[in-house]
Design a protein around this motif. Structure first.
Motif, short mmCIF file in Angstrom:
data_model
loop_
_atom_site.label_atom_id
_atom_site.label_comp_id
_atom_site.label_asym_id
_atom_site.label_seq_id
_atom_site.Cartn_x
_atom_site.Cartn_y
_atom_site.Cartn_z
N ARG A 171 9.95 38.58 -31.89
CA ARG A 171 10.49 37.98 -32.99
C ARG A 171 10.50 38.65 -34.36
O ARG A 171 10.15 37.98 -35.37
CB ARG A 171 10.10 36.39 -33.20
N LYS A 172 10.70 39.70 -33.95
CA LYS A 172 10.82 40.76 -35.22
C LYS A 172 12.10 40.74 -36.01
O LYS A 172 12.01 41.09 -37.31
CB LYS A 172 10.52 42.06 -34.92
N ILE A 173 13.18 40.21 -35.81
CA ILE A 173 14.29 40.05 -36.35
C ILE A 173 14.05 39.11 -37.15
O ILE A 173 13.78 37.85 -37.09
CB ILE A 173 15.49 39.78 -35.49
N VAL A 174 14.42 39.40 -38.65
CA VAL A 174 14.17 38.35 -39.62
C VAL A 174 15.52 37.44 -39.74
O VAL A 174 16.51 38.30 -39.95
CB VAL A 174 13.99 38.91 -40.92
N PRO A 175 15.63 36.24 -39.61
CA PRO A 175 17.04 35.61 -39.73
C PRO A 175 17.64 35.78 -41.13
O PRO A 175 18.70 35.89 -41.16
CB PRO A 175 16.77 34.09 -39.27
N CYS A 176 16.59 35.42 -42.36
CA CYS A 176 17.32 35.38 -43.48
C CYS A 176 16.19 35.87 -44.49
O CYS A 176 15.11 35.52 -44.60
CB CYS A 176 17.45 34.04 -43.75
N GLN A 177 16.50 37.11 -45.10
CA GLN A 177 15.72 37.77 -45.89
C GLN A 177 16.22 37.39 -47.44
O GLN A 177 17.32 37.80 -47.64
CB GLN A 177 15.55 39.32 -45.66
N LYS A 178 15.29 37.17 -48.39
CA LYS A 178 15.52 36.90 -49.57
C LYS A 178 15.01 37.99 -50.68
O LYS A 178 14.13 38.69 -50.24
CB LYS A 178 14.89 35.75 -50.10
N TYR A 179 15.91 38.50 -51.47
CA TYR A 179 15.69 39.61 -52.45
C TYR A 179 15.92 38.99 -54.01
O TYR A 179 16.71 38.05 -54.02
CB TYR A 179 16.67 40.49 -52.13
N ILE A 180 15.44 39.76 -54.45
CA ILE A 180 15.64 39.56 -56.18
C ILE A 180 16.50 40.99 -56.39
O ILE A 180 16.28 42.13 -56.45
CB ILE A 180 14.56 39.85 -57.12
N GLY A 181 17.82 40.54 -56.49
CA GLY A 181 18.98 41.74 -56.74
C GLY A 181 19.01 42.29 -58.26
O GLY A 181 18.32 41.50 -58.98
N ASN A 182 19.76 43.30 -58.47
CA ASN A 182 19.82 43.76 -59.87
C ASN A 182 21.26 44.31 -59.99
O ASN A 182 21.89 44.42 -59.05
CB ASN A 182 18.63 44.67 -60.15
N ASN A 183 21.75 44.89 -60.98
CA ASN A 183 23.07 45.35 -61.35
C ASN A 183 22.82 46.95 -62.08
O ASN A 183 23.48 47.42 -62.63
CB ASN A 183 23.63 44.58 -62.32
N THR A 184 21.65 47.35 -61.59
CA THR A 184 21.20 48.78 -62.23
C THR A 184 21.17 49.78 -61.18
O THR A 184 21.01 50.90 -61.61
CB THR A 184 19.73 48.48 -62.97
N GLY A 185 21.22 49.48 -59.97
CA GLY A 185 21.31 50.58 -58.86
C GLY A 185 19.95 50.71 -58.43
O GLY A 185 19.73 51.57 -57.22
N ALA A 186 19.13 49.89 -59.16
CA ALA A 186 17.56 50.08 -58.47
C ALA A 186 17.60 49.29 -57.11
O ALA A 186 18.08 48.42 -56.93
CB ALA A 186 16.59 49.60 -59.56
N GLU A 187 16.52 49.78 -56.41
CA GLU A 187 16.05 48.96 -55.18
C GLU A 187 15.76 47.74 -55.26
O GLU A 187 14.81 47.44 -56.29
CB GLU A 187 14.89 49.89 -54.28
N PRO A 188 16.31 46.78 -54.79
CA PRO A 188 15.94 45.18 -55.00
C PRO A 188 14.55 45.03 -54.33
O PRO A 188 14.36 45.80 -53.38
CB PRO A 188 17.02 44.74 -54.24
N THR A 189 13.84 43.94 -54.67
CA THR A 189 12.67 43.77 -54.14
C THR A 189 12.83 42.30 -53.50
O THR A 189 13.63 41.56 -53.55
CB THR A 189 11.84 43.28 -55.40
#
Length: 262
Positions: free
Chosen positions: A223-241
């Motif tokens: 069960r390694k596949i994550v069904p739903c991963q949540k992120y903190i997005g941005n509009n700067t081109g940086a990698e989201p967390t």
């Protein structure tokens, strides 16, 4: 997301409750055979993006990139094999390798019984505004070193009766686009074959939400596949967390019974 990845070998197809016909995948009993990728009715090299408006039926011909469209890696900014105008429908098409950047939808669009044999940069990218509705019904994708569906614009994506295998991410709401939106998605009757990393990645800070129903995952005993991963997005081109994962009533709308392991 601009992270580079290498291609991986295709995962083995296992038995699941799906089969494919000319117009897509039909849900059957749990003893039915696995989704079967169709045999192409001929092939066509594509040196320049094909514009699509209205309804285009490819007759299950294979289209693959050549010349400037001969890329099959993860380089950003590649052109697509097909570009759909607002309201266009593309059906009964196989996209082979090299797949370039697959399909771009400039507004609302419908993809019916479209198959990606070896996903290039992405299989399909959705770029419409807040009122756009994108519909993917039937078909499948495999060998996606990064993403299958990339949602850069606004609106809602509905995916049903779709098969995916040997992938990293099935769907990603853009984590670092210069213009961000609240994005909605729904996935119903999917056949997912391991290896894979995550089904859906969404940005909670922009109000994204997704719904998962009747998802069959094959070969993922750990069960390694994550069904739903949540992120903190941005509009700067940086990698989201990352911002957690798993079901809730706001962003990741599904119950444990919606995910079936085989």
């Amino acid at each position: 997301m601009r992270t580079q990845h290498k291609k991986r070998s295709i995962g083995r197809v296992s038995a699941v409750a799906l089969t494919v016909g000319v117009l897509g995948i039909t849900t059957l009993s749990p003893t039915a055979s696995a989704a079967t990728w169709p045999t192409p009715n001929g092939s066509q090299a594509v040196p320049k993006t094909i514009p699509v408006s209205g309804v285009t039926d490819g007759g299950l011909k294979k289209y693959y990139g050549s010349g400037e469209l001969a890329g099959d890696g993860q380089e950003e900014g590649q052109d697509p094999i097909f570009e759909l105008a607002d309201g266009a429908t593309l059906k009964n098409v196989i996209i082979g390798a090299p797949g370039a950047d697959g399909i771009h939808c400039k507004g609302s669009c419908t993809l019916q019984n479209v198959w990606w044999e070896d996903v290039g940069e992405d299989a399909a990218t959705f770029r419409g505004g807040n009122s756009a509705v994108y519909t993917v019904t039937g078909g499948g994708a495999k060998k996606a070193a990064d993403k299958v569906f990339q949602h850069n614009g606004g609106g809602k994506l509905n995916v049903s009766n779709f098969a995916v295998q040997d992938f990293k991410t099935l769907y990603r709401s853009c984590g670092n686009c210069s213009t961000q939106y609240k994005r909605t998605s729904a996935f119903t009757n999917l056949e997912v074959t391991y290896p894979g990393s995550r089904l859906v990645g969404i940005n909670t800070n922009y109000g994204d939400s997704t719904t998962l129903r009747n998802i069959t995952i094959i070969g993922d005993s750990g069960r390694k596949i994550v069904p739903c991963q949540k992120y903190i997005g941005n509009n700067t081109g940086a990698e989201p967390t990352t911002n957690g994962s798993g079901p809730d009533s706001t962003h990741c709308k599904y119950a444990s019974s919606d995910i079936i392991y085989k």
